[in-house]
Design an enzyme around this catalytic site. Structure first.
Site, PDB file in Angstrom:
ATOM      1  N   GLY A   7       0.891  -1.025  -0.061  1.00 19.67           N
ATOM      2  CA  GLY A   7      -0.032   0.189  -0.175  1.00 19.67           C
ATOM      3  C   GLY A   7       0.584   1.202  -0.424  1.00 19.67           C
ATOM      4  O   GLY A   7       1.643   1.670   1.122  1.00 19.67           O
ATOM      5  N   SER A 112      -0.467   7.729  12.865  1.00 18.05           N
ATOM      6  CA  SER A 112      -0.889   9.282  12.854  1.00 18.05           C
ATOM      7  C   SER A 112      -0.114  10.418  12.414  1.00 18.05           C
ATOM      8  O   SER A 112       1.685  10.272  13.089  1.00 18.05           O
ATOM      9  CB  SER A 112      -1.589   9.839  14.247  1.00 18.05           C
ATOM     10  OG  SER A 112      -1.345  11.004  13.728  1.00 18.05           O
ATOM     11  N   LYS A 164      -5.352   4.511  18.712  1.00 17.04           N
ATOM     12  CA  LYS A 164      -5.376   5.284  17.485  1.00 17.04           C
ATOM     13  C   LYS A 164      -6.704   5.577  17.218  1.00 17.04           C
ATOM     14  O   LYS A 164      -7.277   6.937  17.282  1.00 17.04           O
ATOM     15  CB  LYS A 164      -5.039   5.036  16.484  1.00 17.04           C
ATOM     16  CG  LYS A 164      -5.432   5.726  14.634  1.00 17.04           C
ATOM     17  CD  LYS A 164      -4.631   6.530  15.008  1.00 17.04           C
ATOM     18  CE  LYS A 164      -4.147   7.714  14.034  1.00 17.04           C
ATOM     19  NZ  LYS A 164      -5.322   7.619  12.839  1.00 17.04           N
ATOM     20  N   GLU A 171      -9.791  14.140  18.548  1.00 20.36           N
ATOM     21  CA  GLU A 171      -9.164  14.684  17.162  1.00 20.36           C
ATOM     22  C   GLU A 171     -10.685  15.140  16.637  1.00 20.36           C
ATOM     23  O   GLU A 171     -10.971  16.587  16.241  1.00 20.36           O
ATOM     24  CB  GLU A 171      -8.535  14.312  16.341  1.00 20.36           C
ATOM     25  CG  GLU A 171      -8.301  15.028  15.201  1.00 20.36           C
ATOM     26  CD  GLU A 171      -8.007  13.859  13.562  1.00 20.36           C
ATOM     27  OE1 GLU A 171      -8.982  13.479  13.140  1.00 20.36           O
ATOM     28  OE2 GLU A 171      -6.895  13.507  13.961  1.00 20.36           O
TER      29      GLU A 171
END
Length: 291
Positions: A7, A112, A164, A171
């Site tokens: 990826g 992140s 996360k 966030e």
């Protein structure tokens, strides 16, 4: 160290470059033949010396599952798979069990840093057995930011993606607070330069942050965000955070409200969601919708 990386999109491609800059060998594969160093998962596995470490950086869900299924048939006992995408932590437990049946180790890693990670480093939260984590540690060290902080062995398998997920929930709430404040400042006649108010907060205030810096960047590009439609998608992790809170009877009023505010953005052209969309584009390169 050698690493196979599956990826090579916005995150994976920059991660490959940062790892290489640290002196490691990375062999990358992507469905887009223009991006990859090899042209199949089999070729990637065959190109690595054993015991192998393969890092998967593809979308959560079916894409991750199919990649891990294929790797399970190609890898050998003693190899390790790292899932660095945004998988749900419950999927990690399933993947670890499936791979363990073939003698293959598994580490989950929340990442992140978005499009800025190449230069600034990536914050890493990983879960798994200590021995498996130790094998991957040189790669974690290459990816993390300079300095003492920026990476953590959060616990057993699933802990990295759970951490996360909570990070992304926080966030959501932080972006929502900035967006609501921005809309209120834009609304009143007495404040004549909202952008400079935001800029003034970048030093000396308790609300200064990287997100605030990115908000100023967005306002420098489009002072009143007139070019954006007030629509913001949700990646799924905000939903999972709220679901986990319900499962564990933990009150998350701010995070839950910020998730619902994104749903509201799909009904009308929300000024707050222009700021959310702008911030997501700034830190992650996420797509925005123009008017």
């Amino acid at each position: 160290m050698e690493l196979g990386l599956v990826g090579l999109g916005k995150m994976g491609g920059n991660m490959r470059e940062r790892i290489r800059r640290a002196g490691h060998t990375v062999i990358g594969y992507d469905r887009n033949p223009d991006l990859g160093d090899v042209h199949s998962l089999k070729e990637l596995v065959d190109s690595l010396s054993g015991p192998r470490v393969v890092w998967v950086m593809v979308p959560a869900g079916a894409a991750t599952q199919s990649t891990i299924d294929e790797l399970a048939e190609l890898l050998s006992p003693g190899d390790i798979v790292v899932d660095g995408g945004n998988s749900r932590w419950t999927d990690d437990e399933k993947h670890a069990e499936e791979l363990a049946a073939k003698g293959i180790g598994f580490v989950d890693c929340g990442v992140s840093g978005g499009v800025w990670g190449l230069e600034n480093g990536y914050a890493l939260m990983y879960g798994g057995d200590a021995a498996n984590v130790a094998r991957v540690q040189p790669i974690f060290d290459a990816l993390k930011p300079e300095g003492e902080f920026g990476s953590v062995h959060a616990g057993k398998v699933g802990a990295g993606h759970f951490a996360k997920m909570v990070h992304n929930g926080i966030e959501y709430a932080m972006m929502q607070a900035y967006a609501e404040g921005w809309e209120l400042l834009e609304k009143v006649d007495s404040v004549t330069d909202v952008r400079e108010v935001f800029r003034s907060w970048q030093e000396g205030t308790v609300i200064r942050s990287w997100l605030l810096d990115l908000a100023v960047n967005a306002l420098d590009e489009d002072e009143h965000l007139d070019k954006l439609r007030g629509y913001a998608a949700d990646s799924g992790e905000g939903r999972w955070t709220v679901e986990a809170a319900i499962d564990n009877a933990v009150p998350l009023p701010a995070i839950t409200a910020s998730l619902f505010a994104r749903f509201a953005s799909r009904q009308d052209d929300s000024p707050q969601m222009k700021m959310i969309a702008a911030l997501r584009n700034q830190f992650g390169g996420h797509a925005v919708e123009s008017k």
